[in-house]
Write a protein that holds these residues in place. Sequence first.
Motif, PDB file in Angstrom:
ATOM      1  N   SER A  40      31.087  87.072 -47.865  1.00  0.00           N
ATOM      2  CA  SER A  40      30.453  87.163 -46.538  1.00  0.00           C
ATOM      3  C   SER A  40      31.436  87.423 -45.400  1.00  0.00           C
ATOM      4  CB  SER A  40      29.634  85.903 -46.254  1.00  0.00           C
ATOM      5  OG  SER A  40      30.484  84.782 -46.236  1.00  0.00           O
ATOM      6  N   GLU A  41      32.722  87.178 -45.632  1.00  0.00           N
ATOM      7  CA  GLU A  41      33.729  87.490 -44.597  1.00  0.00           C
ATOM      8  C   GLU A  41      34.013  88.991 -44.548  1.00  0.00           C
ATOM      9  OE1 GLU A  41      35.497  85.093 -42.531  1.00  0.00           O
ATOM     10  OE2 GLU A  41      33.769  83.927 -43.234  1.00  0.00           O
ATOM     11  N   SER A  42      33.737  89.680 -45.646  1.00  0.00           N
ATOM     12  CA  SER A  42      34.100  91.101 -45.767  1.00  0.00           C
ATOM     13  C   SER A  42      32.926  92.060 -45.631  1.00  0.00           C
ATOM     14  CB  SER A  42      34.774  91.354 -47.118  1.00  0.00           C
ATOM     15  OG  SER A  42      35.928  90.546 -47.239  1.00  0.00           O
ATOM     16  N   TYR A  43      31.699  91.553 -45.840  1.00  0.00           N
ATOM     17  CA  TYR A  43      30.500  92.392 -45.804  1.00  0.00           C
ATOM     18  C   TYR A  43      29.381  91.692 -45.037  1.00  0.00           C
ATOM     19  CZ  TYR A  43      32.484  94.816 -49.971  1.00  0.00           C
ATOM     20  OH  TYR A  43      33.275  95.510 -50.863  1.00  0.00           O
ATOM     21  N   ASN A  44      28.509  92.487 -44.412  1.00  0.00           N
ATOM     22  CA  ASN A  44      27.202  91.979 -43.983  1.00  0.00           C
ATOM     23  C   ASN A  44      26.328  92.025 -45.234  1.00  0.00           C
ATOM     24  OD1 ASN A  44      27.844  91.800 -41.163  1.00  0.00           O
ATOM     25  ND2 ASN A  44      27.589  94.023 -41.003  1.00  0.00           N
ATOM     26  N   VAL A  45      26.116  90.876 -45.860  1.00  0.00           N
ATOM     27  CA  VAL A  45      25.483  90.840 -47.191  1.00  0.00           C
ATOM     28  C   VAL A  45      23.964  90.679 -47.075  1.00  0.00           C
ATOM     29  CG1 VAL A  45      25.490  89.775 -49.474  1.00  0.00           C
ATOM     30  CG2 VAL A  45      27.570  89.705 -48.063  1.00  0.00           C
ATOM     31  N   TYR A  46      23.251  91.723 -47.459  1.00  0.00           N
ATOM     32  CA  TYR A  46      21.786  91.692 -47.501  1.00  0.00           C
ATOM     33  C   TYR A  46      21.335  91.769 -48.961  1.00  0.00           C
ATOM     34  CZ  TYR A  46      21.855  93.116 -42.541  1.00  0.00           C
ATOM     35  OH  TYR A  46      22.059  93.187 -41.190  1.00  0.00           O
ATOM     36  N   ALA A  47      20.200  91.158 -49.263  1.00  0.00           N
ATOM     37  CA  ALA A  47      19.601  91.336 -50.587  1.00  0.00           C
ATOM     38  C   ALA A  47      18.092  91.435 -50.411  1.00  0.00           C
ATOM     39  CB  ALA A  47      19.965  90.174 -51.502  1.00  0.00           C
ATOM     40  N   ILE A  48      17.465  92.198 -51.288  1.00  0.00           N
ATOM     41  CA  ILE A  48      16.006  92.361 -51.229  1.00  0.00           C
ATOM     42  C   ILE A  48      15.385  91.937 -52.556  1.00  0.00           C
ATOM     43  CG2 ILE A  48      16.176  94.342 -49.645  1.00  0.00           C
ATOM     44  CD1 ILE A  48      15.084  95.927 -52.296  1.00  0.00           C
ATOM     45  N   ASP A  49      14.087  91.644 -52.518  1.00  0.00           N
ATOM     46  CA  ASP A  49      13.280  91.541 -53.735  1.00  0.00           C
ATOM     47  C   ASP A  49      12.566  92.876 -53.881  1.00  0.00           C
ATOM     48  OD1 ASP A  49      13.883  88.893 -54.242  1.00  0.00           O
ATOM     49  OD2 ASP A  49      12.031  88.092 -53.382  1.00  0.00           O
ATOM     50  N   MET A  50      12.785  93.560 -54.997  1.00  0.00           N
ATOM     51  CA  MET A  50      12.044  94.806 -55.217  1.00  0.00           C
ATOM     52  C   MET A  50      10.543  94.502 -55.268  1.00  0.00           C
ATOM     53  SD  MET A  50      14.173  97.135 -57.960  1.00  0.00           S
ATOM     54  CE  MET A  50      14.699  95.850 -59.099  1.00  0.00           C
ATOM     55  N   ILE A  51       9.737  95.495 -54.953  1.00  0.00           N
ATOM     56  CA  ILE A  51       8.282  95.339 -55.057  1.00  0.00           C
ATOM     57  C   ILE A  51       7.947  95.007 -56.521  1.00  0.00           C
ATOM     58  CG2 ILE A  51       6.085  96.603 -54.967  1.00  0.00           C
ATOM     59  CD1 ILE A  51       7.128  97.948 -52.403  1.00  0.00           C
ATOM     60  N   GLY A  52       7.115  93.977 -56.706  1.00  0.00           N
ATOM     61  CA  GLY A  52       6.761  93.533 -58.054  1.00  0.00           C
ATOM     62  C   GLY A  52       7.573  92.340 -58.529  1.00  0.00           C
ATOM     63  N   PHE A  53       8.571  91.925 -57.714  1.00  0.00           N
ATOM     64  CA  PHE A  53       9.461  90.837 -58.133  1.00  0.00           C
ATOM     65  C   PHE A  53       9.648  89.813 -57.004  1.00  0.00           C
ATOM     66  CE2 PHE A  53      10.820  94.628 -60.527  1.00  0.00           C
ATOM     67  CZ  PHE A  53      10.704  94.153 -61.832  1.00  0.00           C
ATOM     68  N   GLY A  54      10.166  88.645 -57.397  1.00  0.00           N
ATOM     69  CA  GLY A  54      10.487  87.619 -56.409  1.00  0.00           C
ATOM     70  C   GLY A  54       9.290  87.284 -55.536  1.00  0.00           C
ATOM     71  N   LEU A  55       9.524  87.251 -54.234  1.00  0.00           N
ATOM     72  CA  LEU A  55       8.434  86.940 -53.298  1.00  0.00           C
ATOM     73  C   LEU A  55       7.957  88.175 -52.536  1.00  0.00           C
ATOM     74  CD1 LEU A  55       9.459  83.419 -51.891  1.00  0.00           C
ATOM     75  CD2 LEU A  55       8.153  84.004 -53.940  1.00  0.00           C
ATOM     76  N   SER A  56       8.327  89.356 -53.027  1.00  0.00           N
ATOM     77  CA  SER A  56       7.741  90.587 -52.483  1.00  0.00           C
ATOM     78  C   SER A  56       6.353  90.768 -53.087  1.00  0.00           C
ATOM     79  CB  SER A  56       8.613  91.802 -52.824  1.00  0.00           C
ATOM     80  OG  SER A  56       9.796  91.781 -52.053  1.00  0.00           O
TER      81      SER A  56
END
Length: 323
Positions: free
Chosen positions: A94-110
């Motif tokens: 997190s010190e080196s990147y703006n870290v984003y993550a997504i749930d693809m459609i059909g997975f997780g809470l998407s």
Amino acid sequence: GFTNLKKIIKRIFQAVVISICALYAFLIIYAYTPNETISLSLLQSDGDQYFQHDNHLVRYRLFSDWSTEKPNLILIHGFGNSLGTWNSLAPEISESYNVYAIDMIGFGLSEKPIHYKYTNINQASIIRSFAEELNMDSFIVGGHSLGGAVAMHVAMNNQKTKGLILFNPGIINTGVPEFSKYLNLIFPMSRVSAKQFADRDFRETFLKRSYHDPSIVTDKVMDRVMLGSQTEDYISGMSSMLSKSYDANEAELMNKVKLPTLIVFGIEDRNKSMAEAMQLKNGFRNSRLEIIQNAGHYVHEESPTSVSQIMIKSVKFLTGKDE
């Protein structure tokens, strides 16, 4: 004697047919027995945010303090997983990147729609909407397993992509047995498979075989893994996804990727080999291969410190600022 033999054969045949019919009836009952579900609001946690893609809600999270000094990194999970797969790695980079993550459609809470084309190239188009939503000028995209194949399409088709990171990607070997793809085309097998993936014991056994060190699969990890299968739209969405067969051709397209590509490879992956790692290295023309010892398929979860050090060291390479 011959008449008796014919009767015996007939009875055996009838018994086999009745058994098959009974099994088939049982599978249908099992497939359509409702699962316990939990409302989305109760499954969400702090930091969960949503955006719209093709009128479907997609969950994402920013894992770091945002700064214009750091490149944007968008991470994509593997099959049956969610953005929580990055929980251990994200704080370390997190010190080196703006870290984003997504749930693809059909997975997780998407959202998990029934009428959706669950192809890798279509899943990759989510990242276009995401980058627009957050007004990103540029980003690096990373993906694990299935997410690696999706990230590859992002790198080929989205002009804002500066670099690509592949974590034991499902490009040459997807890890999906051929027979299961065809089996799921038969009613009600896609729904049976979806139900199995919603079974905690089944998933735990399955996961422990994917980790080099099975002790990492704690109750906390299992709670996170099971999150997506508790939503109200899980069974219908996952059944729909599994009931269609999509041809994957990513292995033939590797040489089309011109961007800097970092390949992070857990060498203890039971479905992959050093030969596959070398095929990836040779397939992506502008790539660096990093082999991680004592880590399996979930390389970023098993060795977050080693992986983060490589990623931090690779910022200049991935943003095209390498000397």
